[in-house]
Design a protein around this motif. Structure first.
Motif, PDB file in Angstrom:
ATOM      1  N   UNK A 144      32.190 -16.761 -91.583  1.00 41.44           N
ATOM      2  CA  UNK A 144      31.479 -17.742 -90.605  1.00 41.44           C
ATOM      3  C   UNK A 144      30.850 -16.833 -89.672  1.00 41.44           C
ATOM      4  N   UNK A 145      29.967 -17.646 -88.704  1.00 42.16           N
ATOM      5  CA  UNK A 145      29.172 -17.115 -87.365  1.00 42.16           C
ATOM      6  C   UNK A 145      30.211 -16.763 -86.564  1.00 42.16           C
ATOM      7  N   UNK A 146      30.038 -15.932 -85.375  1.00 40.17           N
ATOM      8  CA  UNK A 146      30.630 -15.519 -83.996  1.00 40.17           C
ATOM      9  C   UNK A 146      30.952 -16.774 -83.356  1.00 40.17           C
ATOM     10  N   UNK A 147      30.453 -17.867 -83.397  1.00 44.00           N
ATOM     11  CA  UNK A 147      30.378 -19.052 -82.542  1.00 44.00           C
ATOM     12  C   UNK A 147      31.782 -19.733 -83.257  1.00 44.00           C
ATOM     13  N   UNK A 177      31.153 -12.028 -92.309  1.00 41.56           N
ATOM     14  CA  UNK A 177      32.402 -12.133 -92.941  1.00 41.56           C
ATOM     15  C   UNK A 177      33.556 -11.261 -92.472  1.00 41.56           C
ATOM     16  N   UNK A 178      34.807 -11.657 -92.670  1.00 43.03           N
ATOM     17  CA  UNK A 178      35.743 -10.660 -92.166  1.00 43.03           C
ATOM     18  C   UNK A 178      36.378 -10.152 -93.386  1.00 43.03           C
ATOM     19  N   UNK A 179      36.325  -8.742 -93.534  1.00 38.66           N
ATOM     20  CA  UNK A 179      36.788  -8.020 -94.782  1.00 38.66           C
ATOM     21  C   UNK A 179      38.062  -8.635 -95.289  1.00 38.66           C
ATOM     22  N   UNK A 183      37.606 -12.940 -98.731  1.00 42.07           N
ATOM     23  CA  UNK A 183      37.465 -13.103-100.185  1.00 42.07           C
ATOM     24  C   UNK A 183      38.558 -13.518-100.728  1.00 42.07           C
ATOM     25  N   UNK A 184      39.540 -14.164 -99.841  1.00 41.61           N
ATOM     26  CA  UNK A 184      40.969 -15.194-100.454  1.00 41.61           C
ATOM     27  C   UNK A 184      40.310 -16.533-101.093  1.00 41.61           C
ATOM     28  N   UNK A 185      40.624 -16.922-102.167  1.00 43.29           N
ATOM     29  CA  UNK A 185      40.244 -17.996-102.785  1.00 43.29           C
ATOM     30  C   UNK A 185      40.179 -18.886-101.928  1.00 43.29           C
ATOM     31  N   UNK A 186      39.471 -19.880-102.067  1.00 42.25           N
ATOM     32  CA  UNK A 186      39.307 -21.184-101.180  1.00 42.25           C
ATOM     33  C   UNK A 186      39.286 -20.910 -99.766  1.00 42.25           C
ATOM     34  N   UNK A 187      40.198 -20.730 -99.172  1.00 46.52           N
ATOM     35  CA  UNK A 187      40.317 -20.363 -97.634  1.00 46.52           C
ATOM     36  C   UNK A 187      39.410 -19.583 -97.063  1.00 46.52           C
ATOM     37  N   UNK A 188      39.235 -18.252 -97.842  1.00 49.03           N
ATOM     38  CA  UNK A 188      38.493 -17.198 -97.403  1.00 49.03           C
ATOM     39  C   UNK A 188      37.065 -17.740 -96.800  1.00 49.03           C
TER      40      UNK A 188
END
Length: 427
Positions: A266-269, A249-251, A255-260
Motif C-alpha cells: 500500500x501507500x504511506x497513507x 510494498x513491505x519486504x 508476498x504473503x498469499x492473500x493478506x500480503x
C-alpha cells in the motif's frame, strides 16, 4: 486524577445484547434467510463461480477456485444461519454476542452473495479486498477525527468539510512543489481551517454544534468550489496536477498469499492509518490524557472540579480531530484520483460519522465499520464492471443502503459520550 475519580464508558469490544434485546440475532437471522432463499434456492443451477485468491508476486501462487454457484451459496447460507441460531442461544442466556461471530457471519453472507452475483464469471478476492481497504481510508480517518471530538464532548458534523479542505490543500501544495509527501503534510493543516472554526463557535461561543457543523460543511463546499473554478481550472497544470503517492510494498510481508497484497502493498497513507488507529486506541484508553479527555466528554462538571480545563481539552481535541480527518482528505487527491474536483468527497464525511457510531466510538470499531462501507463501495464498482443481474441504480445506492442498515440494524440504541453536543459553561 485516577481512573476511579470519574466514571467513563468502557472500551467497546463486543456487540452487547441482553435477554430483553434480541436485535442482533434477529438481524442475523433475517439476513441468513435472505441469503438461503435468494442466493441459494433461487440461484441458477449448473453455474460455476470463479474466485481468484492469489497475486502474481506471492511466495506461493494459488490457482483460482471454482465452486458450483447454487450449491456453494446454499452451504454458505446454512453456515451463516447456524451462527445466527447460536447468537439467539447466547442472547437468551444473557451472554454477549462477540464481534468475531458477527464478523464471520458477515464474511459468509458476502461470499454467498458473491457466489450468486458472479455466477458464470470470475473475480479476484484479493483485488476486491485491496480496493475495499483503499476506499475505507478516508472514512476511517474521518471517523477517527470525529471520535476524538466526541470523546471530548463536541459533535463533529463538519467531517465532510475537513475531508474536502484537506483534499484541496493536498492537491495544491503537492502540485506546486511536485512532491506528494508535501501534500500529505499540507492536508491536515488545511483541515484545521474548518477545525478551528468549529472549536471557536462551539467551545468558545457555545453555538449549537449540529448547526455549526452543517454550516461549516456548506462553507467548505462553497469555498473550495469557488477556488476550483476561479483558480485551479485556469492553472490546472501548475496548481491541480499533483503527483500520486507511490506504493511501498513491505519486504517479505507483501508476498504473503492473500493478506500480503491487501495489507502490506500500500501507500504511506494506509500505513499511517494503521499507526493512527493503534496510537489513538492506546492514548484514549491507556493513558492519563485519554482518561481526562473521556472525563470531559462524559461529565465535564466533575472533570472541572478536579482541575481539568474543559475548554482547553475540547479545543485541543477538536483541532487534533480535524488534522486527523484532513489526512483522509489527502487520499482523494494524492492517494487516488490525482487531481481535485468539486465536491469530490461526495458525502463521505457523513458515512465516516456513521462509521464512528457503528464502531461505538472506538478506533478499532470505527476502522472495522469503515472497512464495511469501503467494501460496499468497492463491491458496487466490481459488480458494475461484471454486468451482473443487479440493476446499476441499486449498485450505486449500495454503500449508502449498507450504511443505513448497519447503523439501524446492528447499533440500535447505543450510548455515546454523555456530554457530547452539550456546551459547558464554567460555574
Amino acid at each position: 486524577m485516577t481512573a476511579t475519580e470519574v466514571s467513563t464508558a468502557p472500551v467497546p469490544g463486543a456487540v452487547t445484547t441482553t435477554r430483553a434485546s434480541l436485535r442482533t440475532p434477529i438481524v442475523l437471522a433475517v439476513l441468513g434467510v435472505v441469503a438461503l432463499v435468494f442466493f441459494g434456492l433461487l440461484g441458477s443451477a449448473g453455474s460455476t463461480t470463479t474466485f481468484g485468491v492469489s497475486a502474481g508476486t506471492d511466495f506461493v501462487t494459488i490457482d483460482p477456485v471454482e465452486i458450483p454457484s447454487k450449491a456453494g451459496a446454499i452451504v454458505l447460507a446454512v453456515l451463516a444461519l447456524a451462527l445466527a441460531a447460536w447468537s439467539f442461544v447466547m442472547a437468551r442466556a444473557g451472554r454477549t454476542v462477540p464481534v468475531w461471530l458477527v464478523a464471520v457471519f458477515g464474511v459468509l453472507w458476502v461470499l454467498a452473495f458473491l457466489t450468486w452475483a458472479v455466477a458464470d464469471k470470475s473475480t479476484s478476492l484479493v483485488s476486491l479486498m485491496q480496493g475495499s481497504l483503499l476506499l475505507a481510508v478516508p472514512l476511517a480517518f474521518g471517523a477517527l477525527g470525529g471520535l476524538l471530538n466526541e470523546r471530548a464532548g463536541v459533535v463533529n458534523i463538519a467531517i465532510e468539510g475537513q475531508l474536502l479542505t484537506g483534499a484541496f490543500g493536498a492537491a495544491v501544495l503537492a502540485s506546486v512543489t511536485g512532491n506528494a509527501y508535501v501534500g500529505l503534510v499540507a492536508a491536515p493543516v488545511f483541515a484545521l481551517i474548518i477545525g478551528s472554526m468549529l472549536a471557536l463557535f462551539t467551545v468558545k461561543y457555545h453555538v449549537n454544534q449540529i448547526i455549526v457543523g452543517v454550516v461549516l460543511n456548506v462553507f467548505a463546499v462553497g469555498l473550495t468550489s469557488f477556488l476550483f473554478s476561479s483558480v485551479l481550472k485556469e492553472n490546472a497544470s501548475q496548481l491541480n496536477s499533483p503527483p500520486r503517492l507511490e506504493v511501498l510494498p513491505i519486504p517479505l510481508l507483501s508476498q504473503i498469499p492473500v493478506i500480503g497484497p491487501v495489507l502490506f502493498r500500500q501507500t504511506v497513507i494506509v500505513y499511517l492509518l494503521y499507526i493512527a488507529v493503534a496510537v489513538i486506541t492506546v492514548a484514549l484508553f491507556r493513558t492519563r490524557w485519554g482518561l481526562r479527555v473521556r472525563a470531559v466528554g462524559e461529565y465535564p462538571q466533575a472533570a472541572d472540579t478536579v482541575g481539568i480545563s474543559v475548554e482547553r481539552t475540547r479545543w485541543s481535541n477538536v483541532l487534533l480531530g480535524a488534522a486527523v480527518a484532513g489526512l483522509g482528505g489527502a487520499f482523494f487527491t494524492i492517494g487516488s484520483v490525482g487531481a481535485f474536483g468539486e465536491e469530490m468527497t461526495a458525502g463521505k464525511g457523513y458515512i465516516a460519522l456513521a462509521a464512528m457510531i457503528l464502531g461505538r466510538w472506538s478506533p478499532i470499531g470505527a476502522l472495522t465499520a469503515a472497512l464495511l462501507f469501503g467494501f460496499a463501495d468497492k463491491l458496487q464498482q466490481v459488480l458494475g464492471v461484471l454486468e451482473t443481474p443487479i440493476p446499476n441504480q441499486f449498485m450505486l445506492m449500495l454503500p449508502y443502503v449498507v450504511t443505513i442498515f448497519a447503523v439501524a440494524g446492528l447499533v440500535g440504541r447505543v450510548r455515546g459520550p454523555a456530554a457530547a453536543g452539550e456546551p459547558y459553561e464554567k460555574g
